[in-house]
Design an enzyme around this catalytic site. Structure first.
Site, mmCIF file in Angstrom:
data_model
loop_
_atom_site.group_PDB
_atom_site.id
_atom_site.type_symbol
_atom_site.label_atom_id
_atom_site.label_comp_id
_atom_site.label_asym_id
_atom_site.label_seq_id
_atom_site.Cartn_x
_atom_site.Cartn_y
_atom_site.Cartn_z
ATOM 1 N N PRO A 118 19.199 44.013 22.115
ATOM 2 C CA PRO A 118 17.694 44.122 22.282
ATOM 3 C C PRO A 118 16.945 45.225 23.313
ATOM 4 O O PRO A 118 16.131 45.544 22.824
ATOM 5 C CB PRO A 118 17.648 42.830 23.283
ATOM 6 C CG PRO A 118 18.712 41.701 22.975
ATOM 7 C CD PRO A 118 19.803 42.811 22.690
ATOM 8 N N GLY A 146 -0.435 48.268 -11.688
ATOM 9 C CA GLY A 146 -0.473 46.750 -11.034
ATOM 10 C C GLY A 146 0.830 46.182 -11.170
ATOM 11 O O GLY A 146 1.105 45.188 -10.151
ATOM 12 N N GLU A 165 21.844 52.096 10.948
ATOM 13 C CA GLU A 165 23.053 53.093 11.368
ATOM 14 C C GLU A 165 22.428 54.666 11.922
ATOM 15 O O GLU A 165 22.697 55.471 11.470
ATOM 16 C CB GLU A 165 23.995 53.284 10.177
ATOM 17 C CG GLU A 165 24.768 51.864 9.892
ATOM 18 C CD GLU A 165 26.034 52.227 9.022
ATOM 19 O OE1 GLU A 165 26.489 53.144 8.997
ATOM 20 O OE2 GLU A 165 26.106 50.956 8.332
ATOM 21 N N ARG A 185 5.572 51.223 -21.673
ATOM 22 C CA ARG A 185 3.961 51.058 -21.271
ATOM 23 C C ARG A 185 3.109 52.191 -22.063
ATOM 24 O O ARG A 185 3.236 53.371 -21.992
ATOM 25 C CB ARG A 185 3.837 51.162 -19.817
ATOM 26 C CG ARG A 185 2.422 51.079 -19.235
ATOM 27 C CD ARG A 185 1.912 49.863 -19.516
ATOM 28 N NE ARG A 185 0.563 49.902 -18.888
ATOM 29 C CZ ARG A 185 -0.384 48.627 -18.973
ATOM 30 N NH1 ARG A 185 0.222 47.680 -19.871
ATOM 31 N NH2 ARG A 185 -1.307 48.422 -18.575
ATOM 32 N N HIS A 216 4.453 52.060 -12.436
ATOM 33 C CA HIS A 216 4.271 50.711 -12.888
ATOM 34 C C HIS A 216 2.937 50.238 -12.641
ATOM 35 O O HIS A 216 2.590 49.178 -13.080
ATOM 36 C CB HIS A 216 5.362 49.548 -12.235
ATOM 37 C CG HIS A 216 6.856 49.622 -12.760
ATOM 38 N ND1 HIS A 216 7.396 50.714 -12.553
ATOM 39 C CD2 HIS A 216 7.346 48.792 -13.356
ATOM 40 C CE1 HIS A 216 8.577 50.207 -13.075
ATOM 41 N NE2 HIS A 216 8.477 49.258 -13.508
HETATM 42 C C1 LIG Z 1 18.663 44.906 8.607
HETATM 43 C C2 LIG Z 1 19.457 45.609 9.767
HETATM 44 C C3 LIG Z 1 20.711 45.348 9.890
HETATM 45 C C4 LIG Z 1 21.262 45.976 10.940
HETATM 46 N N1 LIG Z 1 22.812 45.694 10.932
HETATM 47 C C5 LIG Z 1 23.267 46.181 12.142
HETATM 48 C C6 LIG Z 1 24.769 46.078 12.305
HETATM 49 O O1 LIG Z 1 25.402 45.569 11.629
HETATM 50 N N2 LIG Z 1 25.386 46.429 13.632
HETATM 51 C C7 LIG Z 1 24.490 46.861 14.655
HETATM 52 O O2 LIG Z 1 24.959 47.419 15.566
HETATM 53 N N3 LIG Z 1 23.193 47.192 14.311
HETATM 54 C C8 LIG Z 1 22.739 47.075 13.241
HETATM 55 N N4 LIG Z 1 21.210 47.215 13.015
HETATM 56 C C9 LIG Z 1 20.574 47.736 14.023
HETATM 57 C C10 LIG Z 1 20.087 49.041 13.821
HETATM 58 O O3 LIG Z 1 21.072 50.085 13.766
HETATM 59 C C11 LIG Z 1 19.025 49.496 14.946
HETATM 60 O O4 LIG Z 1 17.680 48.812 14.464
HETATM 61 C C12 LIG Z 1 18.706 50.924 14.911
HETATM 62 O O5 LIG Z 1 19.726 51.730 15.302
HETATM 63 C C13 LIG Z 1 17.361 51.507 15.722
HETATM 64 O O6 LIG Z 1 17.390 50.727 16.761
HETATM 65 P P1 LIG Z 1 16.091 49.855 17.239
HETATM 66 O O7 LIG Z 1 15.882 48.878 16.292
HETATM 67 O O8 LIG Z 1 16.366 49.322 18.590
HETATM 68 O O9 LIG Z 1 14.962 50.890 17.675
HETATM 69 P P2 LIG Z 1 14.547 51.679 18.891
HETATM 70 O O10 LIG Z 1 15.728 52.634 19.149
HETATM 71 O O11 LIG Z 1 13.957 51.010 19.896
HETATM 72 O O12 LIG Z 1 13.523 52.723 18.098
HETATM 73 C C14 LIG Z 1 12.230 52.509 18.090
HETATM 74 C C15 LIG Z 1 11.557 53.800 17.146
HETATM 75 O O13 LIG Z 1 11.593 54.736 18.230
HETATM 76 C C16 LIG Z 1 12.381 55.958 17.826
HETATM 77 N N5 LIG Z 1 13.104 56.540 19.068
HETATM 78 C C17 LIG Z 1 14.142 55.924 19.685
HETATM 79 N N6 LIG Z 1 14.372 56.965 20.710
HETATM 80 C C18 LIG Z 1 13.732 58.021 20.201
HETATM 81 C C19 LIG Z 1 14.060 59.665 20.944
HETATM 82 N N7 LIG Z 1 15.038 59.896 21.710
HETATM 83 N N8 LIG Z 1 13.411 60.444 20.215
HETATM 84 C C20 LIG Z 1 12.650 60.118 18.973
HETATM 85 N N9 LIG Z 1 12.352 58.948 18.614
HETATM 86 C C21 LIG Z 1 13.102 57.955 19.228
HETATM 87 C C22 LIG Z 1 13.244 55.380 16.872
HETATM 88 O O14 LIG Z 1 13.607 56.485 15.736
HETATM 89 C C23 LIG Z 1 12.245 54.099 16.051
HETATM 90 O O15 LIG Z 1 11.528 55.014 15.271
HETATM 91 C C24 LIG Z 1 20.804 46.780 11.777
HETATM 92 C C25 LIG Z 1 19.240 46.721 11.748
HETATM 93 C C26 LIG Z 1 18.710 46.167 10.590
HETATM 94 C C27 LIG Z 1 17.155 46.091 10.517
#
Ligand SMILES: Cc1cc2nc3c(=O)[nH]c(=O)nc-3n(C[C@H](O)[C@H](O)[C@H](O)COP(=O)(O)OP(=O)(O)OC[C@H]3O[C@@H](n4cnc5c(N)ncnc54)[C@H](O)[C@@H]3O)c2cc1C
Length: 382
Positions: free
Chosen positions: A128, A343, A366, A271, A341
Site C-alpha cells: 500500500p 460507435g 511491473e 464496414r 470501429h
Molecule cells: C492488475 C495489476 C496486477 C499487479 N500485479 C502485481 C504482482 O503480481 N506483484 C506485485 O508486486 N505488484 C503487482 N502490481 C503492482 C504494480 O507493479 C504497481 O501498481 C506499480 O509498480 C505502480 O505502483 P503503485 O500502483 O503503488 O503506483 P505509485 O508508485 O504510487 O505511482 C503513482 C504514479 O506516480 C508516478 N511516480 C511514482 N514515483 C515516481 C517518480 N520517482 N518519478 C516520477 N513519477 C513517479 C508513477 O509512475 C505513477 O504514475 C499489479 C498492479 C496491477 C494494477
C-alpha cells in the site's frame, strides 16, 4: 544479423497461436463479462507445458529458451490478455525466482509443481505504501526461534488467491544494511500458513479474469529456511526478476496490440460507408499502417532484449525500452482500433472495447512508464 526463428521457436509460437484461436478467443468475451478465473483453460495450458516453458525438463519444465517463452506470451495474449498475464505472472514472477535463486530442495519442492502446471505461484513486491519505490517495503520479518515472524501487507498481487495457488514469495525488511538502507530478503509463504490472509479479488477495469488480491501478514510464521538465496539479497533478486519480466510484458503488449490490428483490419474491410469499405479511405489505411509499423518495431525490441538476455549480456536498458514502447504502442493501437470501429467500438459486443479497457494497466504493472523512463535516463548517466 539473422532474424529467423528456429524450428522450436516457430513450433511453440504456432502451438500457442492455435491454442489462442481454438480455446481462448471463443471464451474471451465471457471471461471479461463474468471475471471468473479460467481454471479449465489454465489446466490445459499446464498440460501443454505452457506454464513451465523456460525451465529445464529436470524441474518439470519444457526446456525452451527465453525467446520462445516470450513468443508464447505474445500469442496467448493475442487471444486474451487476462490469460496472458496469468501465464506471465506465474512464470516470470512466481516460478523464475525459485529457478534463479532457490536451492535444490526448494527447486524440487516449489518449482517442479509450478513448471508442470499443477500449481500457480505469486510474487508480492507492491505494498500500500511502496509501489514504484519498491525498496521502501514496510513489511517486516524478524528471525526468532528458527522462524521468520512476518507482519505487513501487499497489494495488487496477481495469482495469489486462486484454488491452484501454492503460495507467494514476498519481499520483507529483515534488518538494516551497513549503508543504513533496508536489508530486504525474499521469503516463501505457502498458502494456508497461519497469519497469512488473502483478501477478496479487486474489481478491475480490465484483465478481469486474472486473479489480483491484497494480502496481509499478521504474526505469520514460516521456517528460517524459507528464504530465497542469501539473507539481504532480496532487492538485487527482484531487480533481476523485473528485467526479464519486463521483456515478457513487452511481448504481452505486442500480443494485445496485434489483436487490436487484427480486429481493426477485419472491421475496416467489412464496414461500408459512402459506398465502399472504410479500408479504402486513406485516413483509415494510414491508421492501420502506423499500427502495423509500431507493432513490428515493438516486437523487434522485445526480440532483441530477449536475445541479449539469452546471450548473458546486460539488457536492463533494452528490457525497459521494450516494455515502455510496447505498452504505449498497445495503448495507441487500442485507441485507433476503437476509432476505426466508430460507435460500435464503444459497445462491449466488439472485442476492441475490451482491449481498450485492458491496455491501460500495461503502462503500470511491473514498473510504470515513468519508472521505465527513469531506468533509461539513469543508464544514460543522468
Ligand atoms: C492488475 C495489476 C496486477 C499487479 N500485479 C502485481 C504482482 O503480481 N506483484 C506485485 O508486486 N505488484 C503487482 N502490481 C503492482 C504494480 O507493479 C504497481 O501498481 C506499480 O509498480 C505502480 O505502483 P503503485 O500502483 O503503488 O503506483 P505509485 O508508485 O504510487 O505511482 C503513482 C504514479 O506516480 C508516478 N511516480 C511514482 N514515483 C515516481 C517518480 N520517482 N518519478 C516520477 N513519477 C513517479 C508513477 O509512475 C505513477 O504514475 C499489479 C498492479 C496491477 C494494477
Amino acid at each position: 544479423m539473422d532474424f529467423t526463428l528456429n524450428e522450436e521457436q516457430n513450433a511453440i509460437r504456432a502451438t500457442c497461436r492455435d491454442f489462442a484461436e481454438q480455446e481462448i478467443k471463443p471464451i474471451a468475451e465471457e471471461l471479461d463479462a463474468t471475471g471468473k478465473f479460467p481454471y479449465e483453460l489454465i489446466q490445459k495450458m499446464g498440460a501443454l507445458g505452457l506454464l513451465g516453458l523456460p525451465f529445464p525438463e529436470e524441474y518439470g519444465g519444457a526446456g525452451a529458451d527465453f525467446l520462445s517463452y516470450c513468443l508464447a506470451i505474445e500469442e496467448i495474449s493475442r487471444g486474451d490478455v487476462s490469460v496472458g498475464i496469468t501465464m506471465e505472472a506465474h512464470t516470470s514472477l512466481g516460478a523464475t525466482p525459485f529457478y534463479l535463486f532457490g536451492n535444490e530442495k526448494q527447486k524440487r519442492c516449489y518449482l517442479e509443481p509450478l513448471a508442470r502446471g499443477e500449481q500457480l505461484w505469486a510474487f508480492g513486491l507492491t505494498e500500500p505504501e511502496a509501489g514504484s519505490d519498491s525498496g521502501g517495503t514496510q513489511t517486516r520479518a524478524i528471525l526468532e526461534d528458527g522462524h521468520w515472524h512476518i507482519n505487513g501487507a501487499k497489494n495488487f498481487i496477481t495469482n495469489a488467491g486462486t484454488d491452484m495457488t501454492g503460495g507467494v514469495t514476498i519481499t520483507a525488511v529483515t534488518g538494516t544494511r551497513s549503508d543504513g538502507r533496508n536489508e530486504i530478503t525474499n521469503i516463501i509463504v505457502p498458502k494456508g500458513t497461519p497469519g497469512y490472509e488473502i483478501g477478496k479479488p479487486y474489481k478491475k477495469m480490465g484483465w478481469k479474469a486474472s486473479d489480483t488480491r491484497p494480502l496481509s501478514f499478521e504474526d505469520c510464521m514460516v521456517p528460517a529456511e524459507n528464504i530465497l538465496g542469501q539473507r539481504g539479497d532480496g532487492f538485487k533478486q527482484f531487480m533481476q526478476i523485473l528485467d526479464a519480466g519486463r521483456v515478457a510484458i513487452a511481448a504481452l503488449s505486442v500480443g494485445l496490440a496485434q489483436a487490436c490490428l487484427d480486429e481493426a483490419l477485419k472491421y475496416a474491410q467489412d464496414r461500408h460507408q459512402f459506398g465502399q469499405p472504410i479500408s479504402k479511405f486513406q485516413a483509415v489505411q494510414f491508421k492501420l499502417a502506423d499500427m502495423d509499423m509500431e507493432i513490428e518495431l515493438a516486437r523487434l525490441m522485445y526480440y532483441k532484449a530477449a536475445w541479449l538476455h539469452m546471450q548473458g549480456k546486460p539488457y536492463t536498458r533494452e528490457a525497459s525500452m521494450a516494455k515502455l514502447f510496447a505498452s504505449e504502442t498497445a495503448k495507441r493501437a487500442a485507441d485507433q482500433a476503437v476509432q476505426i470501429h466508430g460507435g460500435y467500438g464503444f459497445m462491449d459486443e466488439f472485442p476492441v472495447s475490451r482491449y481498450w479497457r485492458s491496455v491501460k494497466v500495461n503502462e503500470i504493472g511491473e514498473g510504470t512508464s515513468e519508472v521505465q523512463r527513469m531506468v533509461i535516463a539513469k543508464l544514460l548517466g543522468c
